[in-house]
Structures are given as C-alpha cells and as structure tokens.
Design a protein around this motif. Structure first.
Motif, PDB file in Angstrom:
ATOM      1  N   ALA A  29      -4.517  -2.129  14.378  1.00  0.00           N
ATOM      2  CA  ALA A  29      -4.268  -1.628  13.034  1.00  0.00           C
ATOM      3  C   ALA A  29      -3.217  -2.508  12.386  1.00  0.00           C
ATOM      4  O   ALA A  29      -2.417  -3.157  13.065  1.00  0.00           O
ATOM      5  CB  ALA A  29      -3.789  -0.189  13.078  1.00  0.00           C
ATOM      6  N   GLU A  30      -3.234  -2.528  11.080  1.00  0.00           N
ATOM      7  CA  GLU A  30      -2.188  -3.212  10.333  1.00  0.00           C
ATOM      8  C   GLU A  30      -1.024  -2.244  10.192  1.00  0.00           C
ATOM      9  O   GLU A  30      -1.188  -1.145   9.657  1.00  0.00           O
ATOM     10  CB  GLU A  30      -2.710  -3.627   8.958  1.00  0.00           C
ATOM     11  CG  GLU A  30      -1.694  -4.354   8.124  1.00  0.00           C
ATOM     12  CD  GLU A  30      -2.214  -4.743   6.749  1.00  0.00           C
ATOM     13  OE1 GLU A  30      -1.396  -5.244   5.965  1.00  0.00           O
ATOM     14  OE2 GLU A  30      -3.404  -4.521   6.465  1.00  0.00           O
ATOM     15  N   VAL A  31       0.147  -2.622  10.704  1.00  0.00           N
ATOM     16  CA  VAL A  31       1.335  -1.783  10.604  1.00  0.00           C
ATOM     17  C   VAL A  31       2.241  -2.389   9.539  1.00  0.00           C
ATOM     18  O   VAL A  31       2.670  -3.531   9.660  1.00  0.00           O
ATOM     19  CB  VAL A  31       2.086  -1.668  11.949  1.00  0.00           C
ATOM     20  CG1 VAL A  31       3.333  -0.818  11.798  1.00  0.00           C
ATOM     21  CG2 VAL A  31       1.165  -1.085  13.022  1.00  0.00           C
ATOM     22  N   VAL A  32       2.486  -1.597   8.490  1.00  0.00           N
ATOM     23  CA  VAL A  32       3.251  -2.062   7.345  1.00  0.00           C
ATOM     24  C   VAL A  32       4.539  -1.252   7.238  1.00  0.00           C
ATOM     25  O   VAL A  32       4.496  -0.015   7.291  1.00  0.00           O
ATOM     26  CB  VAL A  32       2.434  -1.893   6.034  1.00  0.00           C
ATOM     27  CG1 VAL A  32       3.231  -2.364   4.832  1.00  0.00           C
ATOM     28  CG2 VAL A  32       1.108  -2.613   6.137  1.00  0.00           C
ATOM     29  N   LYS A  33       5.654  -1.952   7.087  1.00  0.00           N
ATOM     30  CA  LYS A  33       6.932  -1.271   6.874  1.00  0.00           C
ATOM     31  C   LYS A  33       7.183  -1.208   5.373  1.00  0.00           C
ATOM     32  O   LYS A  33       7.168  -2.232   4.695  1.00  0.00           O
ATOM     33  CB  LYS A  33       8.065  -2.016   7.562  1.00  0.00           C
ATOM     34  CG  LYS A  33       7.938  -2.044   9.068  1.00  0.00           C
ATOM     35  CD  LYS A  33       9.064  -2.837   9.691  1.00  0.00           C
ATOM     36  CE  LYS A  33       8.840  -2.997  11.176  1.00  0.00           C
ATOM     37  NZ  LYS A  33       9.858  -3.838  11.808  1.00  0.00           N
ATOM     38  N   VAL A  34       7.401  -0.003   4.859  1.00  0.00           N
ATOM     39  CA  VAL A  34       7.655   0.192   3.431  1.00  0.00           C
ATOM     40  C   VAL A  34       9.101   0.633   3.267  1.00  0.00           C
ATOM     41  O   VAL A  34       9.483   1.708   3.734  1.00  0.00           O
ATOM     42  CB  VAL A  34       6.694   1.243   2.833  1.00  0.00           C
ATOM     43  CG1 VAL A  34       6.989   1.464   1.363  1.00  0.00           C
ATOM     44  CG2 VAL A  34       5.244   0.831   3.037  1.00  0.00           C
ATOM     45  N   THR A  35       9.906  -0.209   2.627  1.00  0.00           N
ATOM     46  CA  THR A  35      11.325   0.098   2.452  1.00  0.00           C
ATOM     47  C   THR A  35      11.691   0.366   0.994  1.00  0.00           C
ATOM     48  O   THR A  35      12.794   0.818   0.716  1.00  0.00           O
ATOM     49  CB  THR A  35      12.201  -1.050   2.978  1.00  0.00           C
ATOM     50  OG1 THR A  35      11.848  -2.261   2.306  1.00  0.00           O
ATOM     51  CG2 THR A  35      12.018  -1.234   4.479  1.00  0.00           C
ATOM     52  N   ASP A  36      10.778   0.097   0.075  1.00  0.00           N
ATOM     53  CA  ASP A  36      11.039   0.317  -1.344  1.00  0.00           C
ATOM     54  C   ASP A  36      11.012   1.821  -1.646  1.00  0.00           C
ATOM     55  O   ASP A  36      10.010   2.494  -1.399  1.00  0.00           O
ATOM     56  CB  ASP A  36       9.981  -0.407  -2.184  1.00  0.00           C
ATOM     57  CG  ASP A  36      10.184  -0.184  -3.664  1.00  0.00           C
ATOM     58  OD1 ASP A  36      11.214  -0.659  -4.189  1.00  0.00           O
ATOM     59  OD2 ASP A  36       9.325   0.475  -4.284  1.00  0.00           O
TER      60      ASP A  36
END
Length: 77
Positions: free
Chosen positions: A31-38
């Motif tokens: 899976a694509e693991v995306v970190k969202v910090t915004d």
C-alpha cells in the motif's frame, strides 16, 4: 490501497506509521503510506485529534496509537 497517517509528526504519529508498515508486512500487502502533516488537510478529514489512520479515504482511527495487530484487523475488514 492508500493509507494516510494524519498528525504533526510527533512520537505517536511515528509509532503509528511503524505499526502500520509492520501490519502490511505481516499480511503480505502493499500500500502507499502517506504522512499528512498539514493541519488544513487533517481538518478536511474531520479529524481534530491525532494521530489518525485513514484507509482509502475512510477515517478508521482517531487519537490513539494502534498496535500492528489492531491495524492488521482494520486492513482485513
């Protein structure tokens, strides 16, 4: 599958990311693991407490660090 980890990058967010990657490995999934910090992007998901876990644009956990077994159960569901 796209998995998002929502959070500021704090220790809890890092741990949730590690546990999510471990669950994916254990299940043999990719899976694509995306970190969202915004914070605007986090709020757009309706999340006010981090860390949060989003699987395919569905928020499945808010405000707690899931173990890799808990993440695996969510991935299987």
């Amino acid at each position: 599958m796209i998995i998002k980890i929502l959070g500021s990058g704090c220790k809890k967010c890092v741990t949730l990311t590690e546990n999510t990657q471990a669950a994916l490995r254990d299940l043999g999934l990719t899976a694509e693991v995306v970190k969202v910090t915004d914070f605007a992007a986090i709020a757009a998901h309706g999340v006010m407490s981090t860390p949060a876990l989003v699987i395919d644009d569905k928020v499945v956990s808010v405000g707690k660090v899931l173990s890799s077994a808990e993440v695996a159960a969510l991935l299987k569901a």
